[in-house]
Design an enzyme around this catalytic site. Sequence first.
Site, PDB file in Angstrom:
ATOM      1  N   ASN A  67     -17.730  -9.906 -32.021  1.00  0.00           N
ATOM      2  CA  ASN A  67     -17.765  -9.633 -30.811  1.00  0.00           C
ATOM      3  C   ASN A  67     -16.623 -10.365 -30.000  1.00  0.00           C
ATOM      4  O   ASN A  67     -16.654 -11.717 -29.796  1.00  0.00           O
ATOM      5  CB  ASN A  67     -19.127  -9.964 -29.908  1.00  0.00           C
ATOM      6  CG  ASN A  67     -19.139  -9.908 -28.742  1.00  0.00           C
ATOM      7  OD1 ASN A  67     -18.913  -8.880 -27.939  1.00  0.00           O
ATOM      8  ND2 ASN A  67     -19.081 -11.041 -27.822  1.00  0.00           N
ATOM      9  N   GLU A  68     -15.681  -9.659 -29.477  1.00  0.00           N
ATOM     10  CA  GLU A  68     -14.461 -10.237 -28.987  1.00  0.00           C
ATOM     11  C   GLU A  68     -14.242 -11.635 -29.396  1.00  0.00           C
ATOM     12  O   GLU A  68     -13.861 -12.493 -28.335  1.00  0.00           O
ATOM     13  CB  GLU A  68     -14.891 -10.207 -27.266  1.00  0.00           C
ATOM     14  CG  GLU A  68     -15.946 -11.033 -26.771  1.00  0.00           C
ATOM     15  CD  GLU A  68     -15.905 -11.052 -25.364  1.00  0.00           C
ATOM     16  OE1 GLU A  68     -16.076 -12.144 -24.427  1.00  0.00           O
ATOM     17  OE2 GLU A  68     -15.811  -9.693 -24.584  1.00  0.00           O
ATOM     18  N   CYS A 115     -22.055 -11.674 -26.366  1.00  0.00           N
ATOM     19  CA  CYS A 115     -21.878 -13.212 -26.651  1.00  0.00           C
ATOM     20  C   CYS A 115     -23.334 -13.348 -27.604  1.00  0.00           C
ATOM     21  O   CYS A 115     -23.183 -14.390 -28.306  1.00  0.00           O
ATOM     22  CB  CYS A 115     -21.649 -14.077 -25.906  1.00  0.00           C
ATOM     23  SG  CYS A 115     -20.019 -14.087 -25.197  1.00  0.00           S
ATOM     24  N   GLU A 130     -27.346  -6.183 -23.902  1.00  0.00           N
ATOM     25  CA  GLU A 130     -27.485  -7.632 -24.113  1.00  0.00           C
ATOM     26  C   GLU A 130     -28.571  -8.322 -23.547  1.00  0.00           C
ATOM     27  O   GLU A 130     -28.810  -8.087 -22.249  1.00  0.00           O
ATOM     28  CB  GLU A 130     -26.350  -8.357 -23.704  1.00  0.00           C
ATOM     29  CG  GLU A 130     -26.184  -9.705 -24.114  1.00  0.00           C
ATOM     30  CD  GLU A 130     -24.896 -10.768 -24.177  1.00  0.00           C
ATOM     31  OE1 GLU A 130     -23.864  -9.898 -23.409  1.00  0.00           O
ATOM     32  OE2 GLU A 130     -24.513 -11.398 -24.790  1.00  0.00           O
TER      33      GLU A 130
HETATM   34  O1  AHR Z   1     -21.065  -8.576 -20.801  1.00  0.00           O
HETATM   35  C1  AHR Z   1     -21.253 -10.081 -20.589  1.00  0.00           C
HETATM   36  C2  AHR Z   1     -20.440 -10.846 -21.879  1.00  0.00           C
HETATM   37  O2  AHR Z   1     -19.094 -10.590 -21.370  1.00  0.00           O
HETATM   38  C3  AHR Z   1     -20.601 -10.554 -23.045  1.00  0.00           C
HETATM   39  O3  AHR Z   1     -21.616 -11.241 -23.553  1.00  0.00           O
HETATM   40  C4  AHR Z   1     -19.326 -11.015 -23.666  1.00  0.00           C
HETATM   41  O4  AHR Z   1     -19.218 -10.310 -25.002  1.00  0.00           O
HETATM   42  C5  AHR Z   1     -18.376 -10.747 -22.716  1.00  0.00           C
HETATM   43  O5  AHR Z   1     -17.623 -12.022 -22.592  1.00  0.00           O
END
Ligand code: AHR
Length: 831
Positions: A568-569, A437, A247
């Site tokens: 994503n989560e 995120c 990321e």
């Molecule tokens: O890994 C850092 C962040 O943690 C990621 O962007 C997110 O998916 C999670 O909250």
Amino acid sequence: MKRVLKVVVALLLPLSLTARENVSVFVYSPAPSDGLHIAVQEGNVWREAGRLCSSDYGTWGVEKKMYHPSVCRAQDGTWRLVFQVNDRASLFAASYSRDLVNWRPQDYPIMSTKQCLEPVVFPNPDGTFDVYYKSSQGKRWTSVTPNFRDFAPDRASQIGDDAWVRDTATISGKCYEGNGFEISSMEWEKIEEYFRQSGEDWRKTNERMHDDAKNPVLPKEPVRATLDVDLSRQKSISDKLIGIFFEDISYAADGGLYAELIQNRDFEYSSRDHRGWTATTAWHSTRPIQIENGHPLSANNPHYAIVTTDTLWNEGWDGITVEKGKNYDFSMFVFAGGQKQDFQIMLIGQDGIVLAKSKLKTQAGDWQKYTTVLTAKVSDTKARLAIVPLKVARVGIDMVSLFPQETFKGRKNGLRKDLAQVIADLHPKFVRFPGGCMSHGQGLENIYHWNHTVGPLQDRKPDFNIWNYHQTRGLGFFEFFQFCEDIGAEPLPVLAAGVPCQNSAANALGIGGQQGGIPMDDMPAYVQEILDLIDWANGDPATSKWAKMRADAGHPAPFNLKYIGLGNEDIISTVFEERYEMLARAIRAKYPDIKICGTAGPFHAPSADYQEGWDFARRHPDLQYMLDEHYYESTGWFMHNRHYYDSYDRNGAKVYLGEWAASTKTKRPNVETALAEALYLTDIERNGDVVEMTSYAPMLSKDGHSNWNPDMIYFSNTDVRTTPAYEVQRLFSVYGGDTYIASSFSGIDSTCQHRVGASVVRDSKTGATYLKLVNALPTELSLTVRGLDIPATASTEGFAGSPEEQQLTIVKGEAGNAIVLPAYSFRVIKL
Ligand code: AHR
């Protein structure tokens, strides 16, 4: 209206008048940031019992507030909750529970009014519910279906103020408003048991190797134990267990892995990226730099700088690191109108000396790319780029770029060689990208659109980064896929499931969180965008415009994409589920072989999103091949949850543990976190028939720009530092297998079994067998291994240290005649 009043009166009955075997409880919120609590009546006194749930609305730190919760009980005994999230948004929060402790992820139905204040909920005899709220447009009413998901458009209501009369209870000397109920003693026992269990889990979770000297249950003397390996009990496991999570967080991409040395090369920085940033950030001149947008190089990159007579300097990313004798490709676009301009392009060292220089002649005319090569005569770690106009002429410049010729695998527009090599050395079986995120973005406008990141660099669409800086998209989907191919890893793109991050700030309409998701009218286009990605990656350039774009970029052969992640989560709200279903159905219909990965929210069991995520997967087994779980936890949690996956349904969706890491108070990977991760990975291997993939997160962090800790690899412009977390990932990846062979310890006291781990895997491709042994005890562990022949000459690799150590020395050796694992150690024996 009558019906509503009756319910209110019933709730106001003195709690003491009800049947004896019942228990009186009171649900209330002690403070907006503290969520919904429950108290129980003991004699004449109310005792606070614990927190039931809290607000998940909006951004961390500012929102996540619960005002005026109203709870009612449906005729079937289930519970409904509504509450106000703030005094601005045209929505309220709604949730559902069967038992008062497990609540379904919150929905935030959007109403027509500017505010939704003090919502109250009442059950109807037909199973539906009425919700009333106040607003500057007067009292409003909406009705909800029994599933508490579909809310009718709101209408004006004449309901009386009685609807807002609440029960009160004095708890610890303070009087609160809330809702009182009678529940059966059996129901209450379950609630108490839930709190008891949570307390116990929490205590275990606090166990730290760092505190071992004070831990009475751990052995003080060396331990002797036996490991029985049962060759007759083998099973196939995933051969993709260890991959990487990429990321652009903590400057992982721009200023990091992406080898571009010029910062703000496109003059597109703005305060949306970071407070105080402008189109000239990272650029310097003796006079204010003029920025224009009247004749852009590309509509996606509207700003460019005007150069007349003054030199323009770029500071790079904390300076530009150049190495003596190395070549650097310089390029920029120039729009010269009717005037010609010539430039001297220079790299200037910290002492003001010229490190490299080259002349660049440009022509009169429209935007055109000019290139030259700079060869460094001297090394420097904080050089600057100088663009020196040699004539008096007024020209526009844009996309100013400087790349080392030495990139990973020599790719143009490539990756930083040293950093990419350290990643490649992990031998990751897959790469997840572009986040995190960043995939779902800060609000609807910031959702990551893969198609904005491919094609000529000047046409890619930069955007602000949710981590408070800028994304150039120079490292875009083509580069991600190419990197996967270069390191032999499967690509795993994870894209938004039609909703932005649930922690998003409010949009222009004052709506935060998931912001209602991509409007349904726009969803068909978004669905098509995701289908186009598969076409771009795998299609035939002769028949597909997307595949042709891939071919034009230099990759005519398909990338052979097999997996795609949706979401994503996310909070598994109704808004999420509707959109996920649309996307997944479309992919299934057009590309039935693509394996779709859904999400189980940001936390492990028993969190609301985890439960609803898995329930959703069970309801739609065709729509999720795999589910992405995320949890960042303490070392104690990992040591005490070693059996987490043992009971997972082997016939359900596979697990992708997409983000995880163990941490301690120092928030840095050390021997303690590494051993907790190694222990857990031995359990993951044991469950490799249901867990298909895992990726430690985050992977990269640049010194001075960290958004998050711990990370697996830290770096600066000049160095790359691996961590104990990295070594554990590497050892499990390099010495992974596709067959698991059962083994079990004996001779280890039950109080410390969570501190030792073993796993035997075989790689059918090479025929090699690997025995991994973890000793997280504060004492030596002497092991007799039965059932597996371990020659004394078998090679070993591993480490030992004290829990706080952040630097590891990897020791290679031979197994020897006796297996003795030092305190706090990890060893792989290769057979
Ligand atoms: O890994 C850092 C962040 O943690 C990621 O962007 C997110 O998916 C999670 O909250």
